[in-house]
Scaffold this motif. Structure first.
Motif, PDB file in Angstrom:
ATOM      1  N   ARG A 150     -36.172 -22.073  29.522  1.00 47.97           N
ATOM      2  CA  ARG A 150     -35.107 -22.487  28.611  1.00 47.97           C
ATOM      3  C   ARG A 150     -33.801 -22.807  29.335  1.00 47.97           C
ATOM      4  O   ARG A 150     -32.816 -23.192  28.706  1.00 47.97           O
ATOM      5  N   ARG A 190     -31.293 -23.060  26.178  1.00 52.98           N
ATOM      6  CA  ARG A 190     -31.839 -23.423  24.880  1.00 52.98           C
ATOM      7  C   ARG A 190     -32.445 -22.189  24.205  1.00 52.98           C
ATOM      8  O   ARG A 190     -33.088 -21.377  24.858  1.00 52.98           O
ATOM      9  N   ASP A 208     -33.906 -20.791  19.974  1.00 53.48           N
ATOM     10  CA  ASP A 208     -34.199 -21.102  18.583  1.00 53.48           C
ATOM     11  C   ASP A 208     -33.761 -19.946  17.694  1.00 53.48           C
ATOM     12  O   ASP A 208     -33.900 -18.767  18.053  1.00 53.48           O
ATOM     13  N   SER A 238     -35.716 -22.140  12.184  1.00 49.96           N
ATOM     14  CA  SER A 238     -36.185 -23.510  12.409  1.00 49.96           C
ATOM     15  C   SER A 238     -35.145 -24.375  13.104  1.00 49.96           C
ATOM     16  O   SER A 238     -35.335 -25.585  13.232  1.00 49.96           O
ATOM     17  N   SER A 239     -34.053 -23.793  13.535  1.00 54.82           N
ATOM     18  CA  SER A 239     -32.986 -24.550  14.202  1.00 54.82           C
ATOM     19  C   SER A 239     -33.082 -24.400  15.713  1.00 54.82           C
ATOM     20  O   SER A 239     -33.516 -23.357  16.221  1.00 54.82           O
ATOM     21  N   GLN A 240     -32.697 -25.441  16.423  1.00 58.92           N
ATOM     22  CA  GLN A 240     -32.692 -25.439  17.888  1.00 58.92           C
ATOM     23  C   GLN A 240     -31.242 -25.440  18.373  1.00 58.92           C
ATOM     24  O   GLN A 240     -30.405 -26.167  17.840  1.00 58.92           O
ATOM     25  N   TRP A 241     -30.964 -24.644  19.400  1.00 52.09           N
ATOM     26  CA  TRP A 241     -29.598 -24.461  19.884  1.00 52.09           C
ATOM     27  C   TRP A 241     -29.532 -24.740  21.382  1.00 52.09           C
ATOM     28  O   TRP A 241     -30.486 -24.517  22.119  1.00 52.09           O
ATOM     29  N   THR A 295     -26.254 -27.408  17.862  1.00 53.09           N
ATOM     30  CA  THR A 295     -27.466 -27.048  17.126  1.00 53.09           C
ATOM     31  C   THR A 295     -27.998 -28.244  16.359  1.00 53.09           C
ATOM     32  O   THR A 295     -27.224 -29.124  15.953  1.00 53.09           O
ATOM     33  N   PHE A 343     -31.162 -29.033  13.238  1.00 51.14           N
ATOM     34  CA  PHE A 343     -32.124 -28.390  12.327  1.00 51.14           C
ATOM     35  C   PHE A 343     -32.754 -29.432  11.403  1.00 51.14           C
ATOM     36  O   PHE A 343     -32.276 -30.551  11.306  1.00 51.14           O
TER      37      PHE A 343
END
Length: 679
Positions: free
Chosen positions: A595, A631, A633, A636-639, A677, A679
């Motif tokens: 990540r 990175r 999660d 369901s969101s990615q950051w 972020t 989503f």
């Protein structure tokens, strides 16, 4: 992509950009993965464009992002910045700037006044942009004479071009940098598979820029303010706010949609310590496409935009000049069915803008400009290895000034009309599965703009006195590119040369005189710059390589290398042309593990001593930068959390391409943190 939560499928790529030049949209790439092959996104669906192109998107755009378009793209091959402090800068391509570089939104021009003067910002915050296409070299065939030097095309999906299911969004926060930026932005997209809605908003504030030492160089003229405050670039703070709403109706064979966007900013001019610029713009857009048609044309595409732009130059708290620009641009493109081996597109484009400068310090008259054009582009797969393209454009422009009885605008007593023609040809020849040759040859013409024709007066925000010439004729150039491209899975890049010969180059050239506000010679006045037509030659070289070093237990590694060099000569007097970037070399070492991702950058610019006799050069510099990201999660969101440092050795950087190089250096040491972020 700075705020992207939606990606087009590869099969739909060509739908997104009207005859624009360049790119393959992929899902967001990780830092070390080899980028996919750049292809044209024009309606002909070509796999490779002969003209040199660059695409900036994904994490690369996030980490390159600055408050202005010029600074964001400054380190791309062949692209430099007209830098006027953190509040304003336009891209300069191969030494060409102003109205030779066409800045587009989703393939259509949005009127502003950024080409009129270096202190006028492009009303666009890169945080809203999903990707940027850069076409280096003449693109006048597609977008008019004002693209004689290249095109910058940004995409924001404010009019969704394909169906959206459910709700998607993105957000970003930033803090830090040499100007202590505080930035926030958000985007929301929703749809039911037929109707699609887009909303976005952003806000950015920044302080006076931190710089090494004093702002003024040894070449700078004496100032009543002395050297200013050590370590700060005075009057360079500001703010930018914007937002948009858009929507579209989509179906299997097309889409149609509308959008509205607003931009508002207030920033200082480092050239004058008591001058600020207040800018606002409202932009309305329409876009539609009809596909799978029966008849001579298989698809039709429509794009139109209307812009209401205003900015005020405020001196000592009082408005000195108000610039207004209202107008529209509309274009239609029709792809015809194949005619034997030929595939092609025909189109038309119409523009109108009403420009006015109000106030005692106005240095250009009120002017209406109207233009219309027809163009055609044809492509032929001559052999399995050779692809050819040929096109033409005919454009008619009428410039109608109104001096309002002002004696300074005595030249603006009648309208001027110009008919400009352009021809362009290109070839891509595949030598082996790894190597290919790409070449272009074109003849382009550009009608002079209203300010090149009629300007006459002091421009307080830049501290200059600008004089136009109503007798200017069309700008004409013959240009060519030749590039060797390679991609063997480990190395991907190109080495190319370019050449442009202008039989009439309209340059803003210094005369060596200084004039007061009344236009009289005065040693304590403003330096005089005149718009003059001269013969000129631009030559240069560009190279880039992305080298995948390999992968082991410590992660994946890659090395990015690029360099560019431009020479520009006034053939009438043998002197070099002003504001040309020197030799520049960039290197970046990239690393990724699970990540984590990071990169280390070294950038070197040589000294620039090739300048006109009455202008100063710049010293060379080498800067060090670094960035890191992580990175993760949440549901369901990615950051992505990131930190980046620039000019870590705190070097004094003065851009040769900036008219303020002697009084406004670029940023000193800076560190910025951010969180993004989707989503």
């Amino acid at each position: 992509m700075s705020l992207s939560a939606h990606h087009p499928s590869r099969s739909l790529l060509w739908r997104l950009s009207p005859l624009s030049a360049a790119l393959l949209i992929a899902t967001q790439a990780h830092a070390v993965e080899l980028p996919q092959q750049v292809i044209t996104a024009n309606p002909l669906g070509s796999t490779e464009l002969a003209a040199p192109t660059t695409v900036v998107e994904g994490d690369s755009l996030t980490l390159a992002q600055k408050g202005s378009l010029g600074e964001t793209l400054n380190n791309q091959p062949g692209v430099s910045s007209s830098y006027f402090g953190p509040g304003a800068s336009r891209p300069v391509i191969r030494g060409l700037d102003g109205d030779r570089i066409r800045i587009l939104r989703n393939g259509v021009g949005a009127l502003d006044a950024s080409s009129l003067s270096y202190d006028h910002a492009v009303p666009l915050d890169p945080v809203n942009v999903e990707r940027i296409e850069i076409v280096r070299g003449p693109a006048a065939l597609l977008y008019g004479g004002n693209a004689i030097g290249g095109v910058i095309n940004s995409f924001d999906n404010r009019i969704p071009t394909e169906a959206i299911e459910g709700i998607h969004g993105a957000g970003e926060l930033r803090y830090g940098g040499a100007d202590t930026t505080r930035s926030s932005a958000g985007k929301l997209e929703a749809g039911n598979g037929t109707f699609a809605l887009h909303l976005d908003a952003n806000s950015r504030q920044f302080n006076d820029l931190k710089i090494p030492g004093y702002a003024r160089s040894r070449h700078a003229p004496e100032s009543e303010d002395g050297n200013g405050k050590k370590g700060r670039l005075g009057n360079s703070d500001g703010r930018q706010d914007g937002g948009a709403i858009g929507g579209s109706y989509t179906w299997d064979d097309g889409y149609a949609g509308l959008s509205y966007s607003n931009y508002d900013s207030n920033y200082g001019s480092p050239a004058e310590q008591d001058v600020r610029i207040r800018m606002k713009q409202d932009h309305y857009a329409f876009a539609s496409e009809l596909r799978n048609l029966q008849g001579p044309f298989s698809s039709l595409k429509f794009n139109a935009g209307y812009t209401d732009y205003e900015h005020r130059e405020i001196e000592g708290g009082e408005t000195g000049t108000t610039f207004k620009n209202k107008g529209y641009e509309a274009r239609v493109e029709a792809r015809h069915l194949p005619i034997g081996p030929l595939e092609g597109v025909v189109g038309a484009q119409f523009n109108r803008n009403e420009f006015s400068a109000l106030g005692e310090e106005a240095f250009v008259p009120k002017t209406d400009t109207n233009s219309g054009a027809l163009f055609i582009l044809e492509e032929l797969q001559a052999t399995d290895r050779l692809k050819l393209s040929l096109g033409g454009r005919l454009e008619h422009t009428v410039v109608d000034p109104d001096g309002k009885g002002n004696e300074r605008f005595a030249q603006a007593d009648k309208s001027s009309s110009f008919t400009a023609g352009s021809l362009s040809s290109g070839a891509v020849y595949t030598l082996t599965p790894v190597w290919s040759l790409a070449a272009t040859l074109g003849y382009t013409e550009r009608a002079p703009t209203f300010y090149e024709l009629y300007a006459n007066g002091a421009h307080v925000a830049t501290g200059t006195y600008e004089v136009g010439n109503a007798k200017l004729s069309k700008e004409k150039a013959v240009s060519s590119d030749l590039a060797l491209r390679f991609d063997n899975g480990v190395h991907k890049g190109s080495v190319g040369v370019f050449y442009s010969h202008f039989s009439n180059y309209i340059g803003l050239l210094g005369t060596g005189r200084t004039l007061n506000d009344e236009g009289e010679e005065d040693l304590s006045g403003h330096p005089e710059y005149t718009y003059s037509g001269v013969r000129a030659r631009f030559t240069g070289i560009e190279a880039q390589d992305r080298w995948t070093l390999g992968e082991n237990a410590y992660g994946k590694f890659a090395l990015e290398l690029s360099g560019d060099y431009t020479r520009a000569k006034n053939l009438d007097n043998g002197q070099d042309l002003p504001r040309i970037a020197p030799l520049r070399l960039n290197s970046g070492l990239l690393w990724e593990l699970d990540r984590w991702q990071a990169r280390l950058d070294v950038q070197h610019a040589a000294s620039q001593g090739r300048v006109p006799d009455n202008e100063s050069g710049t010293d060379g510099y080498t800067t060090l930068g670094a960035s890191a990201g992580y990175r993760f999660d949440i549901g369901s969101s990615q950051w992505l959390a990131f930190v980046k440092g620039e000019n870590l050795t705190n070097q004094t950087v003065r851009y040769a391409s900036s008219i303020l190089r002697d009084i406004a250096p670029a940023a000193g040491r800076s560190v910025e943190v951010g969180l993004r972020t989707t989503f």
